[in-house]
Design a protein around this motif. Structure first.
Motif, short mmCIF file in Angstrom:
data_model
loop_
_atom_site.label_atom_id
_atom_site.label_comp_id
_atom_site.label_asym_id
_atom_site.label_seq_id
_atom_site.Cartn_x
_atom_site.Cartn_y
_atom_site.Cartn_z
N LEU A 9 0.75 -1.18 -0.03
CA LEU A 9 0.01 -0.02 0.18
C LEU A 9 0.96 1.18 -0.07
O LEU A 9 0.67 2.21 -0.77
CB LEU A 9 -0.98 -0.03 1.19
CG LEU A 9 -1.78 -1.24 1.33
CD1 LEU A 9 -2.68 -1.09 2.59
CD2 LEU A 9 -2.97 -1.21 0.14
N CYS A 10 1.85 1.20 0.94
CA CYS A 10 2.86 2.60 0.82
C CYS A 10 4.10 2.39 0.44
O CYS A 10 4.69 3.20 0.20
CB CYS A 10 2.74 3.20 2.36
SG CYS A 10 3.70 2.08 3.59
N GLY A 11 4.56 1.29 -0.02
CA GLY A 11 5.95 1.00 -0.40
C GLY A 11 6.89 0.94 0.29
O GLY A 11 8.20 1.04 -0.08
N ARG A 12 6.73 0.94 1.77
CA ARG A 12 7.96 1.18 2.81
C ARG A 12 8.14 -0.36 3.26
O ARG A 12 7.37 -1.33 3.01
CB ARG A 12 7.28 2.05 4.06
CG ARG A 12 7.44 3.35 3.25
CD ARG A 12 7.28 4.44 4.37
NE ARG A 12 7.06 5.53 4.05
CZ ARG A 12 6.76 6.50 5.05
NH1 ARG A 12 6.58 6.33 6.15
NH2 ARG A 12 6.55 7.91 4.39
N LYS A 13 9.26 -0.53 3.76
CA LYS A 13 9.67 -1.75 4.49
C LYS A 13 8.81 -1.92 5.85
O LYS A 13 8.47 -1.11 6.36
CB LYS A 13 11.16 -2.01 5.07
CG LYS A 13 12.15 -2.10 3.88
CD LYS A 13 13.54 -2.51 4.31
CE LYS A 13 13.95 -1.55 5.42
NZ LYS A 13 15.48 -2.00 5.79
N THR A 14 8.56 -3.15 5.90
CA THR A 14 7.86 -3.72 7.30
C THR A 14 8.89 -4.49 7.98
O THR A 14 9.91 -4.32 7.65
CB THR A 14 6.69 -4.72 6.91
OG1 THR A 14 7.19 -5.94 6.10
CG2 THR A 14 5.61 -4.06 5.56
N LYS A 15 8.42 -5.15 9.21
CA LYS A 15 9.29 -5.66 10.08
C LYS A 15 9.15 -7.25 9.68
O LYS A 15 9.61 -8.08 10.43
CB LYS A 15 8.71 -5.51 11.56
CG LYS A 15 8.72 -3.91 11.78
CD LYS A 15 8.46 -3.67 13.04
CE LYS A 15 8.36 -2.25 13.46
NZ LYS A 15 7.90 -1.89 14.68
N ILE A 16 8.93 -7.75 8.64
CA ILE A 16 8.76 -9.14 8.17
C ILE A 16 9.88 -9.43 7.29
O ILE A 16 10.05 -8.72 6.17
CB ILE A 16 7.35 -9.43 7.46
CG1 ILE A 16 6.25 -9.15 8.27
CG2 ILE A 16 7.48 -10.93 7.49
CD1 ILE A 16 6.04 -9.83 9.64
N LEU A 17 10.71 -10.36 7.80
CA LEU A 17 11.85 -10.72 6.83
C LEU A 17 11.37 -11.90 5.98
O LEU A 17 10.74 -12.87 6.55
CB LEU A 17 12.92 -11.10 7.49
CG LEU A 17 14.26 -11.32 6.80
CD1 LEU A 17 14.69 -10.42 5.92
CD2 LEU A 17 15.62 -11.90 7.65
N ILE A 18 11.38 -12.12 4.61
CA ILE A 18 11.10 -13.25 3.80
C ILE A 18 12.51 -14.01 3.30
O ILE A 18 13.26 -13.14 2.73
CB ILE A 18 10.43 -12.51 2.63
CG1 ILE A 18 9.11 -11.94 3.01
CG2 ILE A 18 10.08 -13.74 1.62
CD1 ILE A 18 8.14 -12.82 3.67
N LEU A 19 12.57 -15.07 3.58
CA LEU A 19 13.65 -16.05 3.15
C LEU A 19 13.25 -16.79 1.98
O LEU A 19 11.94 -16.71 1.66
CB LEU A 19 14.01 -17.17 4.48
CG LEU A 19 14.48 -16.43 5.76
CD1 LEU A 19 14.80 -17.46 6.55
CD2 LEU A 19 15.73 -15.52 5.41
N PRO A 20 14.14 -17.24 1.16
CA PRO A 20 13.59 -17.72 -0.04
C PRO A 20 12.77 -19.07 0.22
O PRO A 20 11.96 -19.44 -0.91
CB PRO A 20 15.15 -18.28 -0.51
CG PRO A 20 16.15 -17.59 0.05
CD PRO A 20 15.61 -17.19 1.34
N GLU A 21 12.88 -19.66 1.39
CA GLU A 21 11.77 -20.79 1.53
C GLU A 21 10.67 -20.41 2.09
O GLU A 21 9.70 -21.39 2.55
CB GLU A 21 12.50 -22.02 2.29
CG GLU A 21 13.22 -21.63 3.64
CD GLU A 21 14.54 -20.95 3.50
OE1 GLU A 21 14.82 -20.69 4.58
OE2 GLU A 21 15.13 -20.83 2.58
#
Length: 54
Positions: A9-21
């Motif tokens: 929605l706003c295009g900013r980083k959240t506090k969620i880290l996404i790993l490849p798996e």
């Protein structure tokens, strides 16, 4: 390592880290910056915005 999830929605980083798996299905993402919530799915580093059911 992984990538930080970007708020669709706003295009900013959240506090969620996404790993490849990482797999998220129907995940309620709350952005602390824009104070909004959106339901998303993440599979294979591809983000899909889910439509909330009324």
């Amino acid at each position: 390592m992984g990538n930080w999830l970007i708020c669709p929605l706003c295009g900013r980083k959240t506090k969620i880290l996404i790993l490849p798996e990482t797999v998220l299905l129907h995940f309620p993402l709350y952005c602390s910056r824009c104070k909004k919530e959106v339901v998303i799915s993440v599979v294979g580093n591809k983000l899909k915005i889910e439509t909330p059911e009324a």
